[in-house]
Scaffold this motif. Structure first.
Motif, short mmCIF file in Angstrom:
data_model
loop_
_atom_site.label_atom_id
_atom_site.label_comp_id
_atom_site.label_asym_id
_atom_site.label_seq_id
_atom_site.Cartn_x
_atom_site.Cartn_y
_atom_site.Cartn_z
N PHE A 13 0.85 -1.19 0.00
CA PHE A 13 0.00 0.00 0.00
C PHE A 13 0.88 1.25 0.00
O PHE A 13 0.92 1.99 0.98
N GLU A 15 0.39 3.90 -1.39
CA GLU A 15 -0.43 5.11 -1.29
C GLU A 15 -0.71 5.46 0.17
O GLU A 15 -1.13 6.58 0.49
N VAL A 16 -0.50 4.50 1.08
CA VAL A 16 -0.70 4.75 2.52
C VAL A 16 0.62 5.13 3.17
O VAL A 16 0.73 6.15 3.85
N TYR A 169 -5.66 -4.77 5.97
CA TYR A 169 -5.73 -3.31 6.09
C TYR A 169 -4.44 -2.82 6.77
O TYR A 169 -4.12 -3.29 7.87
N ASP A 232 -6.36 1.63 8.52
CA ASP A 232 -6.83 2.41 7.37
C ASP A 232 -7.78 1.54 6.54
O ASP A 232 -7.36 0.86 5.60
N ARG A 234 -9.93 2.37 4.48
CA ARG A 234 -10.22 2.82 3.10
C ARG A 234 -9.29 2.11 2.13
O ARG A 234 -9.50 2.14 0.93
N HIS A 235 -8.22 1.53 2.63
CA HIS A 235 -7.23 0.90 1.75
C HIS A 235 -7.03 -0.57 2.13
O HIS A 235 -6.02 -0.92 2.72
N SER A 237 -7.02 -4.74 0.78
CA SER A 237 -6.95 -5.61 -0.41
C SER A 237 -7.44 -6.98 -0.02
O SER A 237 -7.04 -7.54 1.01
#
Lengths: 337, 117
Positions: A13, A15-16, A169, A232, A234-235, A237
């Motif tokens: 992740f 983006e995190v 997450y 998180d 929102r993110h 997989s």
């Protein structure tokens, strides 16, 4: 996102946070006796092969292709454990047949706290089965879907999904930075681095595999000390791991499956190690009453007159190695050669 | 002392603080090399070992073999084979991605697709 590398699912992740990555692999292992005794942790005997479902779409039912994910082979009554590897904190949910392995509840994508329905990485290095009591799990053992052994069938009365499901997450970047800052204050000088036919399976002659509760094992599922707000959500997989038997694996992929694992008794007779793990001061969650109510494979087989499982005799474990959080290698494949 | 050697020593000594099985002698035995050779590697008195030994050291210490190979100035044989099969394509790809942020690089790798379930 998830990539498949060396039979390991790598969750990343960026983006995190640039360090937000973890690996999840499925270890082949001994099936412990399903005899009511509590056994220590069995060894890892190498990873199960994993392949993209998309690569074999034409040989799989449409329903399997639609759910995506990866494919793995298991022998009937073969056991597995899940190996987690991460330096960055993650909350990971694990289900079999869409039944949560920690709470016994039906699958939902999000995390729940009361009761906790996920494991926390890196505190939890492995998960070997269904959390039935505080400090005790029942081993994940593969059985064909449709014979009423799997956790899914016992819980729902239906044989729809089988396989194994995951969602991971990462910790929120802000929570991670705060945690690291606090840690560096403390450790400034330290160096830490039935429904089968309707689902279309029979069309292609495929009998999917599911996971069922086997013998009892000592393993703690650690409580989340950070709380839901740290993650998180929102993110996340997700990944569906479809399981097939080894004959079907060969027909689908053209690859030979791994050889059958040794029996637990053979392994113990050779004096090879079993394991215990102590996660420092970490607190364990209570087991799930729902999962505790499941019948183990041996119990089910006895009730249905199918006789006991093969190679299920009780034996004394000769050699237990205690692992701490700095030594997590639980594999013995090389020692069996 | 090479960066590879000093990294191996730092990781091994960190592990040894909690577990005596991470002594030079015991790690060398599990990796399948002589303790004196591991000592020399750690002190940078010899060049980093072969790819196979580097990978075994990485696994023994719980580290990523690709990262340890990179520290040893090596690229794994399987990666070399991939590049040799389609050298122009992969040379172009790697050069184009060399300055890209991790997110951009990860967009070109193959994802495990999630579907409906």
């Amino acid at each position: 996102m998830i990539i498949l590398e060396n039979n390991t699912l790598k969750f990343r992740f960026p983006e995190v946070h640039e360090k937000a990555s973890c690996s999840i692999a499925f270890q082949r292992t001994l099936r412990i006796p399903d005899d009511g005794r509590d056994y220590p942790l069995p060894p890892g005997l190498g990873t199960f092969p994993l392949r993209h479902v998309d690569d074999y779409a034409s040989r799989l039912p449409d329903a399997w292709h639609a759910r995506g994910g990866v494919l793995a082979p298991m022998y009937q009554a073969e056991a597995m454990w899940i190996n987690f590897s991460s330096d960055y904190p993650f909350a990971v949910k694990v289900a079999t047949g869409k039944i949560c392995a920690i709470t016994g509840d039906p699958w939902v994508d999000h995390l729940n706290r009361e009761p906790q329905d996920y494991v926390v990485l890196p505190d939890q290095p492995w998960l070997d089965g269904y959390c039935i009591e505080k400090g005790v799990i029942r081993q994940f053992v593969a059985m064909p879907l449709g014979m009423d052994y799997t956790a899914e069938e016992q819980m729902t009365g239906k044989a729809i999904h089988g396989g194994l499901q995951l969602v991971a997450y990462p910790m929120k970047a802000k929570s991670y930075e705060k945690m690291m800052a606090e840690r560096s204050m403390v450790f400034r000088s330290a160096s830490y681095s039935a429904a089968c036919a309707s689902a279309g399976y029979s069309v292609l002659g495929l009998t999917p595999m599911g996971l069922a509760p086997g013998g009892r094992m000592k393993q703690q599922i650690y409580d989340d000390p950070k709380g839901l707000d740290a993650w998180d959500q929102r993110h996340g997989s997700r990944c569906f791991v479809s399981l097939v038997n080894t004959v079907q694996w060969m027909a689908i992929t053209g690859e030979r499956p791994p050889t059958e694992p040794p029996t637990a008794r053979d392994y113990a007779t050779r004096g090879l190690p079993w394991f215990d793990y102590y996660g420092a001061d970490a607190k364990a969650v209570d087991g799930s009453e729902k999962l505790r109510g499941l019948k183990s494979i041996a119990k089910k087989a006895e009730q249905t007159g199918q006789g006991p499982l093969p190679e299920n005799e009780t034996f004394a474990v000769p050699h237990v190695v205690t692992l701490g959080d700095r030594r997590l290698v639980r594999e013995c494949a090389g020692e069996l050669r | 002392m090479t960066h590879f050697g000093s990294t191996v020593r730092a990781i091994r000594e960190r592990l040894r603080r909690d577990d005596r099985r991470y002594s030079v002698r015991q790690v060398a035995a599990r990796v399948g090399i002589e303790p004196a050779y591991l000592s020399k590697i750690e002190r940078g008195e010899v060049a980093p070992p072969s790819e196979a030994t580097t990978v075994r050291i990485a696994r023994e210490l719980g580290e990523d073999p690709d990262i340890m190979l990179a520290l040893a100035g090596k690229v794994s044989a399987d990666l070399q084979a991939i590049i040799r099969r389609r050298p122009r394509l992969f040379a172009d790809l790697i050069r184009q991605l060399k300055e890209a942020p991790d997110e951009a690089v990860l967009r070109v790798v193959r994802e495990v697709r999630d579907g409906e379930w």
